[in-house]
Design a protein around this motif. Structure first.
Motif, PDB file in Angstrom:
ATOM      1  N   TYR A  52       0.869  -1.324   0.022  1.00 43.71           N
ATOM      2  CA  TYR A  52       0.011  -0.058   0.103  1.00 43.71           C
ATOM      3  C   TYR A  52       0.915   1.197  -0.130  1.00 43.71           C
ATOM      4  CZ  TYR A  52      -3.234   3.678   1.765  1.00 43.71           C
ATOM      5  OH  TYR A  52      -3.534   4.667   1.897  1.00 43.71           O
ATOM      6  N   ASP A  53       1.855   1.274   0.760  1.00 46.81           N
ATOM      7  CA  ASP A  53       2.735   2.377   0.930  1.00 46.81           C
ATOM      8  C   ASP A  53       3.735   2.634  -0.491  1.00 46.81           C
ATOM      9  OD1 ASP A  53       2.045   2.739   3.636  1.00 46.81           O
ATOM     10  OD2 ASP A  53       3.790   1.820   4.507  1.00 46.81           O
ATOM     11  N   LYS A  56       0.508   4.058  -2.996  1.00 43.48           N
ATOM     12  CA  LYS A  56      -0.612   4.896  -2.904  1.00 43.48           C
ATOM     13  C   LYS A  56      -0.508   6.312  -3.411  1.00 43.48           C
ATOM     14  CE  LYS A  56       1.386   6.375   1.417  1.00 43.48           C
ATOM     15  NZ  LYS A  56       1.447   6.486   2.861  1.00 43.48           N
ATOM     16  N   ASN A  57       0.897   6.813  -3.899  1.00 45.28           N
ATOM     17  CA  ASN A  57       1.047   7.918  -4.485  1.00 45.28           C
ATOM     18  C   ASN A  57       0.897   7.856  -5.779  1.00 45.28           C
ATOM     19  OD1 ASN A  57       1.551   9.411  -1.963  1.00 45.28           O
ATOM     20  ND2 ASN A  57       3.684   8.770  -1.943  1.00 45.28           N
ATOM     21  N   SER A  60      -2.848   7.771  -7.394  1.00 45.62           N
ATOM     22  CA  SER A  60      -3.700   9.158  -7.674  1.00 45.62           C
ATOM     23  C   SER A  60      -3.486   9.598  -8.979  1.00 45.62           C
ATOM     24  CB  SER A  60      -2.813  10.043  -6.751  1.00 45.62           C
ATOM     25  OG  SER A  60      -1.682  10.226  -7.053  1.00 45.62           O
ATOM     26  N   ILE A 272      -8.129   0.407  -3.484  1.00 45.97           N
ATOM     27  CA  ILE A 272      -7.349   1.547  -3.491  1.00 45.97           C
ATOM     28  C   ILE A 272      -7.918   2.833  -4.198  1.00 45.97           C
ATOM     29  CG2 ILE A 272      -4.935   2.596  -3.865  1.00 45.97           C
ATOM     30  CD1 ILE A 272      -3.942  -0.159  -2.867  1.00 45.97           C
ATOM     31  N   HIS A 275     -11.092   4.312  -3.131  1.00 47.18           N
ATOM     32  CA  HIS A 275     -10.917   5.299  -2.108  1.00 47.18           C
ATOM     33  C   HIS A 275     -10.534   6.588  -2.759  1.00 47.18           C
ATOM     34  CE1 HIS A 275      -9.446   7.336   1.279  1.00 47.18           C
ATOM     35  NE2 HIS A 275      -9.550   6.433   2.201  1.00 47.18           N
ATOM     36  N   SER A 276      -9.440   6.526  -3.643  1.00 46.87           N
ATOM     37  CA  SER A 276      -8.904   7.594  -4.074  1.00 46.87           C
ATOM     38  C   SER A 276      -9.856   8.495  -5.090  1.00 46.87           C
ATOM     39  CB  SER A 276      -7.725   7.181  -5.201  1.00 46.87           C
ATOM     40  OG  SER A 276      -7.248   8.149  -5.887  1.00 46.87           O
ATOM     41  N   LEU A 282      -5.801   9.077  -0.716  1.00 42.75           N
ATOM     42  CA  LEU A 282      -5.380   8.066   0.178  1.00 42.75           C
ATOM     43  C   LEU A 282      -4.760   8.396   1.307  1.00 42.75           C
ATOM     44  CD1 LEU A 282      -4.377   5.737  -2.932  1.00 42.75           C
ATOM     45  CD2 LEU A 282      -6.115   5.259  -1.073  1.00 42.75           C
ATOM     46  N   LYS A 284      -2.372   8.336   4.817  1.00 43.25           N
ATOM     47  CA  LYS A 284      -0.769   7.782   4.949  1.00 43.25           C
ATOM     48  C   LYS A 284      -1.011   6.380   5.658  1.00 43.25           C
ATOM     49  CE  LYS A 284       1.527  12.470   5.093  1.00 43.25           C
ATOM     50  NZ  LYS A 284       2.364  13.331   5.873  1.00 43.25           N
ATOM     51  N   TYR A 286      -2.216   2.949   6.824  1.00 44.83           N
ATOM     52  CA  TYR A 286      -2.671   1.971   5.889  1.00 44.83           C
ATOM     53  C   TYR A 286      -4.138   1.572   6.748  1.00 44.83           C
ATOM     54  CZ  TYR A 286      -3.196  -3.059   4.675  1.00 44.83           C
ATOM     55  OH  TYR A 286      -3.662  -4.275   4.307  1.00 44.83           O
ATOM     56  N   PHE A 289      -6.938   3.836   5.898  1.00 40.42           N
ATOM     57  CA  PHE A 289      -7.447   3.336   4.652  1.00 40.42           C
ATOM     58  C   PHE A 289      -8.349   1.901   4.601  1.00 40.42           C
ATOM     59  CE2 PHE A 289      -6.724  -0.249   1.497  1.00 40.42           C
ATOM     60  CZ  PHE A 289      -7.506   0.279   0.423  1.00 40.42           C
TER      61      PHE A 289
END
Length: 532
Positions: A52-53, A56-57, A60, A272, A275-276, A282, A284, A286, A289
């Motif tokens: 996920y980390d 996640k960026n 987007s 994911i 959510h976005s 998202l 930070k 987890y 989320f």
């Protein structure tokens, strides 16, 4: 059925009624990017949090362009399911301070062309949407009375000319016209809202309302006190505007409101993007989320994970070629498990899909996911009952409850993401530690080449002369350890934190020094006491 902005309003009531009648809903999403970047590479080292980390960026930059929903309704008299399928076409929008964006990779365009993606439908007919965060911003601007000014300030030159044209027509009509009513047919809901507000500001003596027979028509009455006509309240205009710019987000809200079980196939990335795109940026954290997804959809099933776990019960002669959606669907469609056919429900589509239907079309894939869910549920329920017989949807859901809210994670250290509790511990063998004996700097590519024949594994640099190896199974790890027991080029051993980690070694030495110091002080004091 395909849903675009051209037919969404007309079909919304039917969609809502079909959702209410359903016992569960399956979904699928198609994206604007192929997951080929380094951060999307699946590694056996990864936990769900680390995966996920990593992504996640990057996520987007992606959006869902097609959202497939199939609503499965149980017909008790026939003991069968009727599936009502929809493919929603989505397109980002610019509205006031909101300017949604995404990236199209060339490789993605090639992939979408291969699967006959309709770019015109996406651009010209795609439904708008808003995340909860974006909707909250707009509602706050409505409350602060700043939205109209923001929309005016963000207008392009063509829209400014259009607005001025409408105002000029009203001015000429009031000065020279004989008709008591003037009307404009304004298709764009945002322009319609702006025209309502602008004309009321410029010409406070007129009365404005909407035609009951045509939602696009704006009516303007010369006489503000005309009998039978009432000025359209600003609050109604605002809610109509919100409804139009929410677009597909209204469907997400309906799914959340009615809390039907949600079914998908291999949906880690889907959650994911959900959510976005429909909740907000998202987080930070987890765990935040996971909580946000669970709050939105409290009952989620992943047929990828269910089929992986239940497939362990089959012999090599019985099992499916793979549990990719197409293979799994065709396995059950063709009745490959002959012993499971007793009491099997008929599943029929209310509106057949196009004869040229292909996989990777969101509506069709959502139907396939739901079909597989019914078959897996029948198998699990019959197993729980101890005999093969017809079972209803409640029994299926109860039998599959151990798999609820567990989302499959491809090729990683843990078997699934748990949306309601902590993720499970790693199910992979212990890591292996590789030390190069001959090379001053370890060549990871060379190590990968040397070990590739042993089976599925991943390697990453750990130090100047060392690397770590994650293997897919205990058998692969054991074979490597046996083969390299006395190797002259690489020393390979099970990884131990204390022995192989610099931090571990520092901790051990620090502990030894502290313990030795304490012992020395104690002995020194003891000796001095005896001397005295």
């Amino acid at each position: 059925m395909e849903i675009t902005k051209n037919n969404f309003s007309q079909e919304l009531d039917n969609i809502t009624n079909n959702l209410k009648r359903s016992c569960f809903v399956s979904f699928d999403a198609e994206f604007t990017a192929i997951l080929s970047d380094e951060c999307f590479n699946h590694k056996l080292f990864d936990t769900s949090k680390e995966r996920y980390d990593l992504i996640k960026n990057e996520v987007s930059k992606m959006i869902i362009t097609q959202f497939g929903l199939t609503m499965f309704q149980y017909e008790r008299e026939q003991d069968s399911y009727t599936a009502v399928g929809y493919t929603f076409h989505l397109c980002p929008q610019a509205f006031g301070d909101i300017d949604q964006s995404f990236i199209f990779q060339a490789s993605t365009l090639r992939f979408l062309c291969k699967h006959k993606f309709n770019f015109n439908k996406f651009i010209y007919e795609g439904l708008p949407y808003l995340s909860k965060t974006e909707e909250k911003l707009i509602r706050q601007q409505l409350q602060d009375k700043t939205l109209f000014i923001n929309l005016i300030n963000k207008m392009n030159m063509d829209d400014e000319r259009t607005l001025q044209h409408y105002c000029s027509e009203v001015s000429k009509w009031l000065m020279n016209g004989d008709e008591e009513i003037l009307y404009f047919d304004i298709e764009n809901p945002v322009m319609r809202y702006i025209v309502h507000n602008e004309i009321r500001l410029r010409f406070p003596d007129v009365l404005m309302t909407d035609s009951l027979g045509n939602s696009n028509k704006v009516l303007i009455y010369r006489d503000k006190n005309v009998e039978g006509a009432k000025s359209a309240p600003i609050t109604v205009l605002e809610e109509n505007l919100i409804s139009n710019i929410l677009g597909f987000s209204q469907i997400i809200n309906l799914l959340a409101e009615h809390k039907k079980p949600i079914v998908g196939h291999n949906i880690f990335l889907d959650t994911i993007l959900l959510h976005s795109q429909f909740i907000g940026p998202l987080p930070k954290n987890y765990s935040v989320f996971k909580k946000n997804i669970n709050d939105l959809f409290p009952t989620i099933f992943d047929t990828k994970y269910i089929s992986h776990e239940m497939g362990r019960k089959l012999t090599s002669d019985e099992t499916w070629k793979s549990n990719a959606l197409q293979d799994l669907y065709e396995f059950f469609l063709e009745g490959k498990l002959s012993w499971l056919q007793t009491g099997m429900n008929i599943v029929k589509l209310k509106i057949p899909f196009d004869v040229n239907q292909t996989y990777h079309e969101a509506g069709w894939d959502s139907y396939c996911s739901g079909y597989c869910f019914i078959r897996l549920g029948h198998w699990a329920a019959c197993e729980a009952n101890g005999n093969l017989k017809p079972v209803g949807p409640k029994e299926k859901l109860a039998a599959l409850s151990p798999f609820c809210n567990k989302v499959n994670i491809i090729r990683e250290a843990v078997p699934y993401m748990n949306l309601v509790n902590n993720d499970p511990p790693s199910h992979r063998p212990d890591l292996l530690h590789v030390k190069s004996i001959k090379e001053r700097v370890i060549n990871v590519e060379k190590v990968t080449s040397v070990l590739a024949s042993f089976g599925s594994l991943d390697i990453k640099r750990y130090g100047r002369r060392t690397a770590l190896v994650a293997t897919s199974s205990r058998n692969v790890a054991d074979r490597i350890l046996k083969q390299f027991r006395n190797d002259g080029e690489y020393r390979i051993a099970p990884y131990r934190f204390v022995k192989h980690s610099p931090v571990g070694r520092v901790a051990v030495w620090s502990s030894a020094i502290i313990t030795g110091s304490i012992l020395f002080i104690f002995l020194h004091r003891n000796v001095n006491t005896k001397i005295l």
